[in-house]
Write a protein that holds these residues in place. Structure first.
Motif, short mmCIF file in Angstrom:
data_model
loop_
_atom_site.label_atom_id
_atom_site.label_comp_id
_atom_site.label_asym_id
_atom_site.label_seq_id
_atom_site.Cartn_x
_atom_site.Cartn_y
_atom_site.Cartn_z
N THR A 171 0.85 -1.18 0.00
CA THR A 171 0.00 0.00 0.00
C THR A 171 0.89 1.24 0.00
O THR A 171 2.09 1.16 0.31
N SER A 172 0.31 2.36 -0.35
CA SER A 172 1.10 3.60 -0.38
C SER A 172 1.68 3.93 0.99
O SER A 172 2.82 4.38 1.11
N GLN A 173 0.90 3.66 2.03
CA GLN A 173 1.36 3.95 3.38
C GLN A 173 2.57 3.10 3.74
O GLN A 173 3.57 3.59 4.28
N VAL A 174 2.51 1.81 3.43
CA VAL A 174 3.64 0.91 3.71
C VAL A 174 4.85 1.29 2.87
O VAL A 174 5.99 1.28 3.35
N PHE A 175 4.60 1.62 1.60
CA PHE A 175 5.70 1.97 0.71
C PHE A 175 6.47 3.18 1.24
O PHE A 175 7.71 3.16 1.31
N PHE A 176 5.76 4.23 1.61
CA PHE A 176 6.44 5.44 2.08
C PHE A 176 7.10 5.22 3.44
O PHE A 176 8.12 5.84 3.74
N ARG A 177 6.52 4.35 4.26
CA ARG A 177 7.16 4.05 5.53
C ARG A 177 8.49 3.33 5.30
O ARG A 177 9.51 3.67 5.91
N MET A 178 8.48 2.34 4.41
CA MET A 178 9.71 1.63 4.10
C MET A 178 10.71 2.54 3.40
O MET A 178 11.93 2.40 3.57
N LEU A 179 10.20 3.48 2.61
CA LEU A 179 11.07 4.42 1.93
C LEU A 179 11.82 5.29 2.93
O LEU A 179 13.03 5.53 2.79
N ARG A 180 11.13 5.75 3.96
CA ARG A 180 11.79 6.56 4.99
C ARG A 180 12.83 5.75 5.74
O ARG A 180 13.93 6.24 6.04
N VAL A 181 12.49 4.49 6.05
CA VAL A 181 13.45 3.63 6.75
C VAL A 181 14.69 3.39 5.89
O VAL A 181 15.83 3.46 6.37
N ALA A 182 14.47 3.13 4.60
CA ALA A 182 15.60 2.89 3.69
C ALA A 182 16.48 4.12 3.58
O ALA A 182 17.71 4.02 3.57
N ALA A 183 15.86 5.30 3.51
CA ALA A 183 16.64 6.54 3.41
C ALA A 183 17.50 6.74 4.65
O ALA A 183 18.67 7.15 4.55
N ILE A 184 16.94 6.44 5.81
CA ILE A 184 17.72 6.57 7.06
C ILE A 184 18.88 5.58 7.08
O ILE A 184 20.01 5.94 7.42
N LEU A 185 18.61 4.33 6.70
CA LEU A 185 19.65 3.31 6.73
C LEU A 185 20.77 3.62 5.74
O LEU A 185 21.96 3.54 6.09
N PHE A 186 20.41 3.98 4.52
CA PHE A 186 21.44 4.30 3.53
C PHE A 186 22.19 5.57 3.91
O PHE A 186 23.39 5.69 3.66
N GLY A 187 21.48 6.52 4.50
CA GLY A 187 22.15 7.74 4.95
C GLY A 187 23.16 7.46 6.05
O GLY A 187 24.28 8.00 6.04
#
Length: 260
Positions: free
Chosen positions: A137-153
């Motif tokens: 879902t869009s909500q799950v996608f954006f949540r995982m996107l934020r987590v991925a951005a933090i991890l890669f950062g």
């Protein structure tokens, strides 16, 4: 200046030969370039964007080496690479111009940094769909996107702290990007590149492993190997693995269809 700094052999012949052969094509996989192409209104606009991007990048590839050479002549070999640009600006500009230049450079770096971080996070989350997670879902996608951005950062920050020399860090980054060139070329010239996805993954992993291995070797044994040349064997291995994988995949497909 030492003659090897003028003829390009400072880091050895492998580095000098590898730059135009392997690093130059890395612009094909730079996400800031692809952003402009994918966001273009038409193919004509995309071609213009690619052309002007090349012309716009060229002065910077010439400017910063000239700055480094000028500072080397003025300060000798005791100057730290990390301080070169700032010292050059501070010595040849007023306080106002220095502030303007530093803010401009930081803005450009931050813009490129967040673009790369955003794209790699989106790519990683989208790739997870093909590894068993399925639709989101869009909500799950954006949540995982934020987590991925933090991890890669955080990973990028850790690497920057572990490799404090900005020159080494930049070369390793370019070397890492260059291992994606073979699969990008395959995707551009083949009509059905998805059938080679396993070969592409093997190419990326093998190239990355070789890049890291030779970089560590160069750092540990600098007299035996130049760490900045680690991208050369990495690119070669990535290309060989991909070509071999493509050949074997086509051979298996022919055997399956009885065309052998």
């Amino acid at each position: 200046m030492p003659s090897e700094m003028l003829n390009g052999t400072m880091y050895g012949w492998a580095f000098l030969i590898g730059l135009p052969l392997f690093i130059a094509p890395s612009v094909l996989v730079r996400m800031d370039i692809w952003q402009r192409l994918l966001a273009a209104r038409s193919e004509k606009v995309a071609r213009k964007a690619a052309l002007w991007s090349g012309f716009g990048m060229l002065p910077f590839y010439l400017l910063f080496p000239l700055v480094g050479m000028a500072m080397r002549v003025q300060s000798g070999d005791t100057l730290a690479p990390d301080d070169t640009t700032f010292l050059f600006l501070s010595r040849h500009s007023t306080n106002g111009l220095l502030a303007f230049s530093v803010v401009g450079l930081m803005s450009a770096l931050m813009s490129s940094g967040d673009s790369f971080l955003n794209i790699i996070s989106i790519s990683a989350v989208n790739d997870l769909k093909g590894w068993g997670i399925g639709e989101m879902t869009s909500q799950v996608f954006f949540r995982m996107l934020r987590v991925a951005a933090i991890l890669f950062g955080m990973l990028a920050l850790i690497l920057a702290l572990l490799i404090p020399d900005i020159v080494n860090l930049m070369v390793v980054g370019l070397g890492t990007i260059s291992i994606f060139v073979p699969i990008t070329l395959l995707a551009l010239i083949d009509k059905e590149p998805l059938r080679y996805r396993k070969s592409a993954l093997a190419s990326i992993l093998s190239g990355f492993a070789v890049n890291v291995l030779f970089f560590i070797l160069g750092v540990s044994l600098p007299r035996q190997y130049e760490a900045k040349s680690s991208f050369v064997p990495a690119f070669v291995v990535a290309g060989i693995v991909l070509v071999s994988g493509v050949f074997l995949t086509r051979l298996r497909n022919r055997e399956a269809t009885g065309d052998v």
